[in-house]
Design an enzyme around this catalytic site. Structure first.
Site, PDB file in Angstrom:
ATOM      1  N   GLU A 164      -4.461  11.762   6.458  1.00  0.00           N
ATOM      2  CA  GLU A 164      -4.258  11.688   5.014  1.00  0.00           C
ATOM      3  C   GLU A 164      -4.177  10.264   4.452  1.00  0.00           C
ATOM      4  OE1 GLU A 164      -1.006  14.145   3.844  1.00  0.00           O
ATOM      5  OE2 GLU A 164      -1.812  15.904   4.821  1.00  0.00           O
ATOM      6  N   GLU A 366      -3.660  21.274   9.024  1.00  0.00           N
ATOM      7  CA  GLU A 366      -2.280  21.549   8.597  1.00  0.00           C
ATOM      8  C   GLU A 366      -2.281  22.594   7.489  1.00  0.00           C
ATOM      9  OE1 GLU A 366       0.121  18.276   7.254  1.00  0.00           O
ATOM     10  OE2 GLU A 366      -0.577  16.972   8.864  1.00  0.00           O
TER      11      GLU A 366
HETATM   12  C1  GCO Z   1       1.395  15.795   5.037  1.00  0.00           C
HETATM   13  C2  GCO Z   1       1.708  15.301   6.366  1.00  0.00           C
HETATM   14  C3  GCO Z   1       2.808  16.044   7.090  1.00  0.00           C
HETATM   15  C4  GCO Z   1       3.867  16.675   6.194  1.00  0.00           C
HETATM   16  C5  GCO Z   1       3.482  18.097   5.848  1.00  0.00           C
HETATM   17  C6  GCO Z   1       4.490  18.739   4.914  1.00  0.00           C
HETATM   18  O1  GCO Z   1       0.413  16.529   4.920  1.00  0.00           O
HETATM   19  O2  GCO Z   1       2.070  15.371   4.106  1.00  0.00           O
HETATM   20  O3  GCO Z   1       0.562  15.349   7.194  1.00  0.00           O
HETATM   21  O4  GCO Z   1       3.361  15.025   7.894  1.00  0.00           O
HETATM   22  O5  GCO Z   1       5.094  16.715   6.872  1.00  0.00           O
HETATM   23  O6  GCO Z   1       2.255  18.110   5.191  1.00  0.00           O
HETATM   24  O7  GCO Z   1       4.595  17.953   3.757  1.00  0.00           O
END
Ligand code: GCO
Length: 462
Positions: A164, A366
């Site tokens: 990200e 994710e």
């Molecule tokens: C994100 C990160 C994660 C977060 C998850 C929840 O996408 O922000 O990759 O580390 O912890 O998404 O916010």
């Protein structure tokens, strides 16, 4: 039954700073998150990355949990400060040894290791020298990536460079909500550029070193107008989509920065004019480097983004220049983060990315939700998380049915963990962690998810 393709990759994801703890062990140097979390008020409850889930010591137990859930893949991140302390050129063998042990444990259980090389824990010393706003950090990232590949490349098939870049740049340097906590739109754009450059340089170096599959993990937004019939709202969608999605996807996919984004960034450039579009940090060959071939695009997705044009609206800090745009809160059901629950937005995002990146396989790297989980009589009855996962898996399946080349789904997260500025108060895990005792308890959602993995299908009718 809603069946997924044969060989669909089922797994879970975590990141180093959020679960490992042991922030001073075996030569690890401080990261920007160690520094940021120590700043009063920066993280809820004054929480830090210690002890987190003590995964650095308990990794075998956690890998066994993954095996019990029949997971086929595990996405984790490698901590740059463990491998190249202080961001120096010297490689710390003890730091690599941990990931060596972790990968061996995963392979012993038939679980594919999917490392991400950067999940926000930049060595502090590099930040002291400008961090992601300077080119040197991008160049050092490539050297660090090669050092990790040299040790793990015989057992790791697929690498993702960054997690990200949008968050690292805009939350870290634009809004200051994340480490290093800077509030400077020009710095945010320079940081975004050097993050993308780091991805390209690392991809080149990894490929030269024999890496077989290289990807990038992005968090694309499903940007929607509050009023689809409003031309002003649609203009707001285009700007926010540009600042969130196109400014990353277009260069990474080899098409260079979009002209409207170059123009937008030049309003915040240092104005030295040395580079393209008045951006002194943009060199002529950078966009070619950033557009290195991709073997995978990881998609992190949680919730849709609604925008409306509203004169006088302050805009949202992570989007420099978004004044006059309102980002209204969700109107329907939300998670414990206050994020809207709307699985159709995942289908939209996957279809959009699939169309933007023809020929490049996707993976949901994710997806998950925080809920106020509690252990009652030895169980966590997290029906809300099961509902969220079920809905989003159906949405992922709808994208597959629409022709998207989706290769897998990794639940965020395996374990409850350090949720950045929210600290440990937000629980995303399939597995509950009691941080006082480090006791792990599989939630109902973990058992449910394990049954989905075993069947490669969703139970029951929609
Ligand atoms: C994100 C990160 C994660 C977060 C998850 C929840 O996408 O922000 O990759 O580390 O912890 O998404 O916010």
């Amino acid at each position: 039954m809603i069946r997924f393709p044969d060989n669909f990759v089922w797994g879970a994801a975590t990141s180093a700073y959020q679960i490992e703890g042991a922030t001073g062990a075996d030569g690890r140097s401080p990261s920007i998150w160690d520094t940021f979390a120590a700043m009063p008020g920066a993280v809820a409850g004054g929480h830090t990355g210690d002890p987190a889930c003590d995964h650095y010591r308990r990794y075998r137990e956690d890998v066994a949990l993954m095996a019990d859930l029949d997971l086929r893949a595990y996405r984790f991140s490698v901590a740059w400060p463990r491998i190249r302390p202080a961001g120096a050129d010297r490689t710390n063998a003890a730091g690599l040894d941990f990931y060596d042990r972790l990968v061996d444990a995963l392979c012993a259980h038939g679980i594919e290791p999917l490392p991400t090389l950067y999940h926000w824990d930049l060595p502090q010393e590099l930040e002291d020298r400008g961090g992601w706003t300077v080119r040197d950090t991008a160049e050092r990232f490539a050297g660090y990536a090669v050092a990790v590949h040299d040790r793990l490349g015989d057992r790791v098939r697929t690498w993702t460079t960054l997690n990200e870049p949008w968050c690292s740049a805009y939350l870290g340097y634009g809004s200051g909500l994340h480490a290093p906590g800077r509030r400077d739109p020009a710095a945010a754009f320079a940081a975004l550029h050097h993050l993308l450059l780091a991805h390209g340089l690392a991809a080149q170096a990894l490929r030269a070193g024999g890496a077989r599959s290289i990807g990038l993990v992005v968090n694309p937004a499903a940007v929607r107008p509050v009023d689809p019939a409003s031309a002003a709202d649609l203009d707001a969608v285009r700007l926010v989509d540009g600042l969130h999605n196109r400014i990353i996807l277009e260069p990474v996919l080899g098409r260079g920065y979009p002209d409207d984004m170059l123009e937008h960034m030049s309003r915040y450039g240092s104005g030295l004019g040395a580079g393209h579009g008045g951006l002194d940090w943009l060199e002529a060959t950078d966009e070619k480097t950033i557009g290195a071939p991709l073997d995978l695009l990881g998609v992190n997705f949680y919730a849709p983004t609604y925008v409306a044009a509203r004169p006088g609206a302050p805009g949202a800090p992570p989007y420099p220049g978004s004044e006059g745009i309102d980002f209204p809160p969700p109107t329907g059901p939300v998670t414990d983060m206050g994020w809207g629950i709307d699985p159709s937005a995942l289908t939209d995002v996957l279809r959009r990315i699939g169309a933007d990146a023809p020929g490049i396989p996707l993976m949901v790297t994710e997806n998950g939700a925080a809920f106020p989980d509690r252990i009652v009589d030895g169980r966590v009855r997290d029906a809300g998380r099961i509902g969220y996962l079920d809905g989003h898996l159906r949405a992922a399946h709808a994208a597959l049915a629409a022709g998207v080349d989706l290769r897998g789904y990794l639940a965020w997260s395996l374990l409850d963990n350090f949720e950045w500025a929210e600290g440990y108060g937000k629980r995303f895990g399939l597995v509950h962690v009691d941080y006082a005792t480090q006791r792990r308890t599989c939630k109902d959602s973990a058992h449910w998810y394990g049954s989905v993995v075993a069947a490669n299908a969703l139970p029951g009718d929609p």
